[in-house]
Design a protein around this motif. Structure first.
Motif, PDB file in Angstrom:
ATOM      1  N   LEU A  17      47.085  45.164  61.177  1.00  0.00           N
ATOM      2  CA  LEU A  17      45.662  44.909  60.975  1.00  0.00           C
ATOM      3  C   LEU A  17      45.129  45.665  59.763  1.00  0.00           C
ATOM      4  O   LEU A  17      44.394  45.119  58.943  1.00  0.00           O
ATOM      5  N   LEU A  18      45.513  46.928  59.648  1.00  0.00           N
ATOM      6  CA  LEU A  18      45.065  47.732  58.513  1.00  0.00           C
ATOM      7  C   LEU A  18      45.573  47.147  57.206  1.00  0.00           C
ATOM      8  O   LEU A  18      44.839  47.070  56.211  1.00  0.00           O
ATOM      9  N   THR A  19      46.817  46.699  57.196  1.00  0.00           N
ATOM     10  CA  THR A  19      47.395  46.114  55.989  1.00  0.00           C
ATOM     11  C   THR A  19      46.675  44.831  55.597  1.00  0.00           C
ATOM     12  O   THR A  19      46.342  44.622  54.421  1.00  0.00           O
ATOM     13  N   VAL A  20      46.416  43.970  56.575  1.00  0.00           N
ATOM     14  CA  VAL A  20      45.771  42.689  56.298  1.00  0.00           C
ATOM     15  C   VAL A  20      44.339  42.881  55.806  1.00  0.00           C
ATOM     16  O   VAL A  20      43.903  42.255  54.837  1.00  0.00           O
ATOM     17  N   THR A  21      43.593  43.767  56.458  1.00  0.00           N
ATOM     18  CA  THR A  21      42.210  43.993  56.035  1.00  0.00           C
ATOM     19  C   THR A  21      42.148  44.651  54.660  1.00  0.00           C
ATOM     20  O   THR A  21      41.282  44.321  53.843  1.00  0.00           O
ATOM     21  N   CYS A  22      43.060  45.582  54.393  1.00  0.00           N
ATOM     22  CA  CYS A  22      43.113  46.214  53.068  1.00  0.00           C
ATOM     23  C   CYS A  22      43.418  45.170  51.988  1.00  0.00           C
ATOM     24  O   CYS A  22      42.796  45.164  50.922  1.00  0.00           O
ATOM     25  N   LEU A  23      44.374  44.308  52.268  1.00  0.00           N
ATOM     26  CA  LEU A  23      44.774  43.316  51.282  1.00  0.00           C
ATOM     27  C   LEU A  23      43.653  42.321  51.006  1.00  0.00           C
ATOM     28  O   LEU A  23      43.445  41.907  49.860  1.00  0.00           O
ATOM     29  N   GLY A  24      42.908  41.959  52.045  1.00  0.00           N
ATOM     30  CA  GLY A  24      41.787  41.052  51.839  1.00  0.00           C
ATOM     31  C   GLY A  24      40.706  41.662  50.967  1.00  0.00           C
ATOM     32  O   GLY A  24      40.194  41.020  50.039  1.00  0.00           O
ATOM     33  N   GLN A  25      40.357  42.919  51.244  1.00  0.00           N
ATOM     34  CA  GLN A  25      39.340  43.580  50.430  1.00  0.00           C
ATOM     35  C   GLN A  25      39.857  43.866  49.023  1.00  0.00           C
ATOM     36  O   GLN A  25      39.097  43.813  48.054  1.00  0.00           O
ATOM     37  N   PHE A  26      41.147  44.134  48.912  1.00  0.00           N
ATOM     38  CA  PHE A  26      41.763  44.310  47.595  1.00  0.00           C
ATOM     39  C   PHE A  26      41.563  43.055  46.747  1.00  0.00           C
ATOM     40  O   PHE A  26      41.225  43.139  45.560  1.00  0.00           O
ATOM     41  N   MET A  27      41.769  41.887  47.342  1.00  0.00           N
ATOM     42  CA  MET A  27      41.608  40.635  46.610  1.00  0.00           C
ATOM     43  C   MET A  27      40.171  40.450  46.140  1.00  0.00           C
ATOM     44  O   MET A  27      39.923  40.020  45.009  1.00  0.00           O
ATOM     45  N   VAL A  28      39.208  40.800  46.992  1.00  0.00           N
ATOM     46  CA  VAL A  28      37.797  40.669  46.617  1.00  0.00           C
ATOM     47  C   VAL A  28      37.449  41.619  45.473  1.00  0.00           C
ATOM     48  O   VAL A  28      36.784  41.243  44.502  1.00  0.00           O
ATOM     49  N   LEU A  29      37.887  42.876  45.581  1.00  0.00           N
ATOM     50  CA  LEU A  29      37.569  43.851  44.541  1.00  0.00           C
ATOM     51  C   LEU A  29      38.308  43.550  43.244  1.00  0.00           C
ATOM     52  O   LEU A  29      37.784  43.794  42.153  1.00  0.00           O
ATOM     53  N   LEU A  30      39.517  43.042  43.360  1.00  0.00           N
ATOM     54  CA  LEU A  30      40.260  42.651  42.158  1.00  0.00           C
ATOM     55  C   LEU A  30      39.482  41.617  41.362  1.00  0.00           C
ATOM     56  O   LEU A  30      39.424  41.668  40.130  1.00  0.00           O
ATOM     57  N   ASP A  31      38.849  40.682  42.070  1.00  0.00           N
ATOM     58  CA  ASP A  31      38.108  39.625  41.398  1.00  0.00           C
ATOM     59  C   ASP A  31      36.874  40.159  40.680  1.00  0.00           C
ATOM     60  O   ASP A  31      36.373  39.529  39.755  1.00  0.00           O
ATOM     61  N   ASN A  32      36.377  41.321  41.122  1.00  0.00           N
ATOM     62  CA  ASN A  32      35.207  41.907  40.465  1.00  0.00           C
ATOM     63  C   ASN A  32      35.505  42.342  39.042  1.00  0.00           C
ATOM     64  O   ASN A  32      34.620  42.311  38.177  1.00  0.00           O
ATOM     65  N   THR A  33      36.735  42.798  38.774  1.00  0.00           N
ATOM     66  CA  THR A  33      37.042  43.355  37.457  1.00  0.00           C
ATOM     67  C   THR A  33      38.019  42.527  36.644  1.00  0.00           C
ATOM     68  O   THR A  33      38.085  42.676  35.422  1.00  0.00           O
ATOM     69  N   ILE A  34      38.776  41.652  37.308  1.00  0.00           N
ATOM     70  CA  ILE A  34      39.786  40.898  36.575  1.00  0.00           C
ATOM     71  C   ILE A  34      39.155  39.845  35.676  1.00  0.00           C
ATOM     72  O   ILE A  34      39.708  39.492  34.628  1.00  0.00           O
ATOM     73  N   VAL A  35      37.988  39.336  36.059  1.00  0.00           N
ATOM     74  CA  VAL A  35      37.344  38.270  35.293  1.00  0.00           C
ATOM     75  C   VAL A  35      36.868  38.778  33.937  1.00  0.00           C
ATOM     76  O   VAL A  35      36.940  38.068  32.927  1.00  0.00           O
ATOM     77  N   GLY A  36      36.392  40.027  33.893  1.00  0.00           N
ATOM     78  CA  GLY A  36      35.867  40.553  32.639  1.00  0.00           C
ATOM     79  C   GLY A  36      36.878  40.516  31.519  1.00  0.00           C
ATOM     80  O   GLY A  36      36.538  40.225  30.366  1.00  0.00           O
ATOM     81  N   ALA A  37      38.148  40.783  31.836  1.00  0.00           N
ATOM     82  CA  ALA A  37      39.189  40.781  30.809  1.00  0.00           C
ATOM     83  C   ALA A  37      39.428  39.388  30.242  1.00  0.00           C
ATOM     84  O   ALA A  37      39.895  39.245  29.107  1.00  0.00           O
ATOM     85  N   ALA A  38      39.131  38.361  31.022  1.00  0.00           N
ATOM     86  CA  ALA A  38      39.421  36.985  30.601  1.00  0.00           C
ATOM     87  C   ALA A  38      38.242  36.291  29.937  1.00  0.00           C
ATOM     88  O   ALA A  38      38.383  35.155  29.463  1.00  0.00           O
TER      89      ALA A  38
END
Length: 489
Positions: A17-38
């Motif tokens: 559960l901890l792994t799945v919830t961490c990975l989901g939030q990781f994906m959301v936060l990744l999208d916050n900063t990955i777009v700026g580079a592109a």
């Protein structure tokens, strides 16, 4: 009282559960900063102007800002696992649609869907975690791990965005979400336990709709005003519509028994001041970082890959410093930590306003780092101040509102600072000069807010046990209404 995960008939594996919830939030936060580079590659390949890039960013942030509170309530009422998986499906599918977008308009539409998915996935991930760890000390440790791991997404974003865009083009930054989303669904369906809170309040549909329309109309006027003319009928009409919709929102919220935004909370000075400052934090941080990669690519001639690496000091500083901000506020009080943080951030932004095409990176990176350190010192303590201002039963709601105000500030920051750049260019100034003006404006507003909070933020410290939500590197990660039930146990 929230139903336990065991209500579904089996006890979930906490490690999974901890792994799945961490990975989901990781994906959301990744999208916050990955777009700026592109963004530079998007502008080139999609043949769009600055206005199009603003919509690509703000379409996502706007939906997250306006639906985050409702997403938490929705998860409590209808099942946290169900809402988490639904959010993962929408976010992943929307990411694929974004990668296939033939124009900036279609891409902005895909980003709207991404925002809806994120607004469901993010609060539901924390709700699942809180429900699975009913013992306060265990919950604090789990949230700390969750926040720390998922916060890596903030640092990974610029680097991953630069690498993927340089190698495959901008669509790759969205396709990277596909394998993550598939993993979340396959593992989540099998291993997550369902839980809900039968006594959760009803969803405020009128308030949610009016808030989306009001902020959306204001954003439209700010983004399109530079292109269409500030006095054009459609722009004046959008501002008028925003004012009317905002007034309607206030009227509706004042009459509802369970509003998404209880206006009475703003009768507390500490709550009002902390949320006002949080709007400025979102405004200056997101509004300025929108231009970081564009500065390095268009002004200094960097490659997209190199520009992604060059923007790293801000997010890296935030991830490193954020875990200590709550502790500093607990020791020295909210006011001094927030005031110092805003002063550092404002000074860093003013310093960025002085960089030019021939400024060496050795004289730029530290300015970005100061901005990151400053904002890292402000976000958790401001959320803590908002929680301190209300009753323990309303702590989750207060922290959710704090997160929402920051997102609203982010929407306005991209729109307003973009308008500053366009206005300067329409007057004959270069893009570099426009960027300098935007950074200076953001810095001046942030410094003014530092003075404001220094004078008005009460000298108070978090109550015992309230520091747990402050461990996150992103306030959205741990400031949702779902903690109301956890805090009242």
């Amino acid at each position: 009282m929230a139903a336990s995960p065991e209500a579904s008939g089996r006890r979930p594996n906490r490690a999974v559960l901890l792994t799945v919830t961490c990975l989901g939030q990781f994906m959301v936060l990744l999208d916050n900063t990955i777009v700026g580079a592109a963004l530079p590659d998007m502008q080139h390949r999609l043949h769009t102007e600055l206005t199009g890039l603003q919509w690509i960013v703000d379409a996502y942030v706007l939906l997250v800002a306006m639906l985050l509170l409702s997403g938490g309530v929705f998860a409590d009422r209808f099942g946290r696992k169900r809402v988490y998986l639904a959010g993962a499906v929408v976010f992943t599918a929307a990411s694929v649609l974004c990668s296939l977008a033939p124009s900036a308009g279609w891409l902005a539409g895909g980003r709207v869907l991404q925002g809806i998915g994120a607004a469901a996935l993010s609060p539901a991930s924390l709700a699942l975690l809180v429900a699975a760890y009913p013992v306060p000390q265990e919950r604090i440790k789990a949230i700390g791990l969750w926040a720390g791991f998922s916060g890596i997404g903030l640092v990974a974003g610029p680097v991953a965005g630069g690498v993927l865009t340089d190698a495959f083009g901008w669509p790759a930054i969205f396709l990277v979400n596909l394998p993550i989303g598939v993993i979340l669904l396959l593992v989540g369906v099998r291993h997550l336990g369902e839980s809900r809170n039968p006594s959760a309040p009803a969803i405020d549909i009128p308030g949610t709709a009016l808030s989306v329309l009001a902020v959306g109309a204001m954003t439209y006027g700010l983004i399109e005003g530079g292109a269409r003319g500030w006095t054009s009928p459609v722009i004046l009409g959008s501002f008028a519509a925003a004012a009317i919709l905002l007034a309607a929102f206030v009227a509706v919220e004042a009459r509802r028994s369970a509003p998404m935004l209880p206006l009475r909370l703003f009768g507390q000075r500490l709550f009002t001041v902390s949320n006002t400052a949080m709007v400025v934090v979102g405004f200056a941080l997101m509004g300025s970082s929108f231009f970081f990669s564009q500065f390095f690519v268009y002004v200094q001639g960097s490659s997209i890959l190199r520009a992604g690496l060059q923007t790293l000091p801000t997010s890296l500083a935030m991830v490193i410093v954020s875990p200590f901000a709550g502790r500093l506020a607990a020791r020295h009080g909210f006011r001094i930590v927030v005031t110092i943080g805003l002063a550092l951030a404002g000074g860093g932004l003013l310093a960025l306003g002085m960089v030019h095409a021939d400024t060496g990176y050795g004289n730029v990176w530290w300015r970005l780092g100061v901005v990151g350190i400053g904002f890292a010192l402000t976000m958790s303590p401001l959320t803590g101040a908002a929680i301190q201002a209300v009753s323990p039963q309303e702590g989750g709601l207060a922290s959710g509102i704090s997160s929402t105000t920051r997102q609203i500030g982010a929407v306005l920051g991209v729109a307003v600072l973009g308008a500053v750049v366009r206005t300067r260019q329409s007057g004959g100034a270069s893009f570099e000069t426009g960027l300098n003006s935007a950074f200076v404006a953001a810095g001046a507003i942030t410094l003014a807010t530092a003075v404001f909070t220094g004078l008005w933020l009460a000298r108070s410290k978090p109550v015992e046990g309230s520091a747990a939500p402050h461990r996150s590197t992103d306030p959205d990660a741990v400031t949702t209404p779902n903690e109301v039930s956890a805090k009242s146990r």
